[in-house]
Design a protein around this motif. Structure first.
Motif, mmCIF file in Angstrom:
data_model
loop_
_atom_site.group_PDB
_atom_site.id
_atom_site.type_symbol
_atom_site.label_atom_id
_atom_site.label_comp_id
_atom_site.label_asym_id
_atom_site.label_seq_id
_atom_site.Cartn_x
_atom_site.Cartn_y
_atom_site.Cartn_z
ATOM 1 N N VAL A 51 0.830 -1.205 0.000
ATOM 2 C CA VAL A 51 0.000 0.000 0.000
ATOM 3 C C VAL A 51 0.866 1.258 0.000
ATOM 4 O O VAL A 51 0.596 2.219 -0.733
ATOM 5 C CB VAL A 51 -0.944 0.006 1.226
ATOM 6 N N ALA A 52 1.931 1.246 0.814
ATOM 7 C CA ALA A 52 2.804 2.414 0.901
ATOM 8 C C ALA A 52 3.512 2.679 -0.424
ATOM 9 O O ALA A 52 3.654 3.837 -0.855
ATOM 10 C CB ALA A 52 3.835 2.215 2.011
ATOM 11 N N PHE A 57 2.459 1.743 -3.484
ATOM 12 C CA PHE A 57 1.451 2.179 -4.440
ATOM 13 C C PHE A 57 1.149 3.667 -4.244
ATOM 14 O O PHE A 57 1.087 4.446 -5.195
ATOM 15 C CB PHE A 57 0.175 1.351 -4.257
ATOM 16 N N ALA A 58 0.987 4.060 -2.958
ATOM 17 C CA ALA A 58 0.688 5.459 -2.658
ATOM 18 C C ALA A 58 1.848 6.368 -3.034
ATOM 19 O O ALA A 58 1.639 7.469 -3.568
ATOM 20 C CB ALA A 58 0.363 5.606 -1.173
ATOM 21 N N ALA A 59 3.071 5.911 -2.778
ATOM 22 C CA ALA A 59 4.241 6.734 -3.094
ATOM 23 C C ALA A 59 4.352 7.003 -4.584
ATOM 24 O O ALA A 59 4.622 8.138 -5.017
ATOM 25 C CB ALA A 59 5.510 6.037 -2.589
ATOM 26 N N ARG A 119 1.911 6.867 -6.762
ATOM 27 C CA ARG A 119 0.779 7.691 -7.163
ATOM 28 C C ARG A 119 1.060 9.168 -6.886
ATOM 29 O O ARG A 119 0.844 10.043 -7.729
ATOM 30 C CB ARG A 119 -0.480 7.264 -6.413
ATOM 31 N N MET A 120 1.546 9.425 -5.687
ATOM 32 C CA MET A 120 1.756 10.813 -5.274
ATOM 33 C C MET A 120 2.897 11.482 -6.034
ATOM 34 O O MET A 120 2.913 12.685 -6.203
ATOM 35 C CB MET A 120 2.029 10.870 -3.768
#
Length: 385
Positions: free
Chosen positions: A155-156, A158-160, A162-163
């Motif tokens: 999750v971390a 994927f979020a990184a 994306r951001m």
């Protein structure tokens, strides 16, 4: 053989195990940081060594699980003898050296517990082991912890991406590399709070079994210091073989993934240490790296390598138990048997060292950008959009 001499021998072998644990598990903290170029190899192992030593003083909950939980205590004290503990340590050390030579990130934790359980069963019977504690504080965490760490890392990551628009935003890659210095340091600190304590627990268990320390007591200051120094020194030596597997061969690790994996690992290990769970830091970090690989491309993980690692996880405890049991059977016969086991253990260590010298892997082999081998799974990989 005099009890004091046997106890001294056990303590020496326990510290040897702690040393092998250090260089075996260096990859846990620093493999991804070295692979991405965030830290130079020698700097990485120095930082890791110092923080492993510091971590050894933070908590003793895991040590108490080892010394007062796995082996049952009766009215007359524990049912295991220093000779049996020595045999269990032999099983753990030899398995650590085997997997180190193969470059396989197996669990030093399960090697230790496997060796002790095998020796206890052979020397004192099945009733000497508290399998309820083994299940609740060893087996269950072994299954759950890599899944939790891997999920958090997925999750971390994927979020990184994306951001930061797949880490191509200006300065983002450099920022994650700086972040890895902190996250990798936290993993080293966490490793010291968990793995160094296992050897503390073994030495404490030996002192209790020999009557030099009261039943139910924790590790003494000199035990904490000795174990912290041993694992720190082993870490500084650097386990380049396993570091190459974790940092380069599981997935093509980039800085955002490395940061996510290390942060997930550190959090999981620190929480488990506080709760007294003697989990495998190797399994946690490997699970985090797999999760980080999935988080970036949804499938860019080299499952052949993962399969080898998983096989090692499954085999480690019973294999170490078998060696520990055989060693206990021989060592318990007489002083000669104890000497024979000691000689065979030294011969085994020298053999693996000699074999490793023929095909050396150095810091240069793990430094710089990750170059994971191609895998058929990669054809199915898709970049996160």
């Amino acid at each position: 053989m005099d009890v004091l001499i046997t106890v001294t021998l056990v303590i020496v072998v326990a510290l040897v195990f702690d040393f092998t644990n250090g260089f075996h598990d260096t990859a846990n903290a620093m493999a991804t940081s070295v692979a991405t170029g965030a830290l130079k190899p020698k700097v990485a192992v120095l930082i890791s060594a110092v923080l492993n030593l510091v971590g050894a003083f933070i908590s003793t909950e895991v040590a108490k699980t080892v010394s007062n939980g796995i082996i049952k205590e009766g009215p007359g004290g524990v049912d295991i003898t220093p000779v049996m503990i020595f045999a269990g340590l032999v099983g753990a050390v030899l398995w650590n050296l085997t997997t180190w030579y193969l470059g396989l990130p197996s669990s030093s934790t399960h090697a230790l517990f496997g060796g002790l359980i095998g020796a206890a069963v052979i020397g004192a019977g099945v009733g000497s082991v508290d399998f309820g504690v083994v299940l609740s504080k060893i087996v269950v965490p072994a299954v759950v912890s890599p899944l939790v760490a891997g999920s958090v890392a997925l999750v971390a990551t994927f979020a990184a991406y994306r951001m930061t628009r797949n880490a191509r935003a200006r300065g983002s890659e450099r920022g994650f590399r700086y972040g890895q210095t902190v996250s990798a340091s936290l993993v080293s600190l966490a490793h010291g709070t968990n793995d160094a304590q296992k050897t503390m627990g073994v030495i404490t268990l030996t002192l209790i079994a020999a009557g030099y320390q009261g039943s139910g007591t924790g590790p003494s200051l000199w035990v904490i210091l000795a174990c912290g120094l041993a694992i720190g020194l082993g870490t500084y030596v650097g386990g380049w073989r396993i570091m190459k597997t974790v940092g380069k061969n599981i997935t093509d690790v980039q800085s955002p993934q490395g940061f996510a994996a290390e942060t997930a690992s550190a959090a999981t290990i620190l929480i488990s240490s506080h709760l007294g769970f003697a989990l495998s830091t190797t399994q946690v970090t490997s699970g985090s790296v797999i999760g980080a690989g999935l988080g970036k491309r949804l499938a860019i993980v080299h499952w052949g390598v993962v399969g080898r690692i998983a096989t090692g996880w499954v085999v480690t405890l019973p294999a170490a138990a078998l060696v520990g049991g055989v060693a206990a059977f021989i060592a318990s016969t007489s002083t000669v048997g104890l000497v024979v086991v000691a000689v065979l253990a030294v011969a085994g260590g020298v053999t693996f060292y000699t074999l490793a010298r023929r095909k050396p892997i150095s810091a240069a082999d793990v430094a710089g950008s990750s170059t994971a081998p191609a895998a058929s799974d990669a054809a199915l990989a898709g970049e996160v959009r």
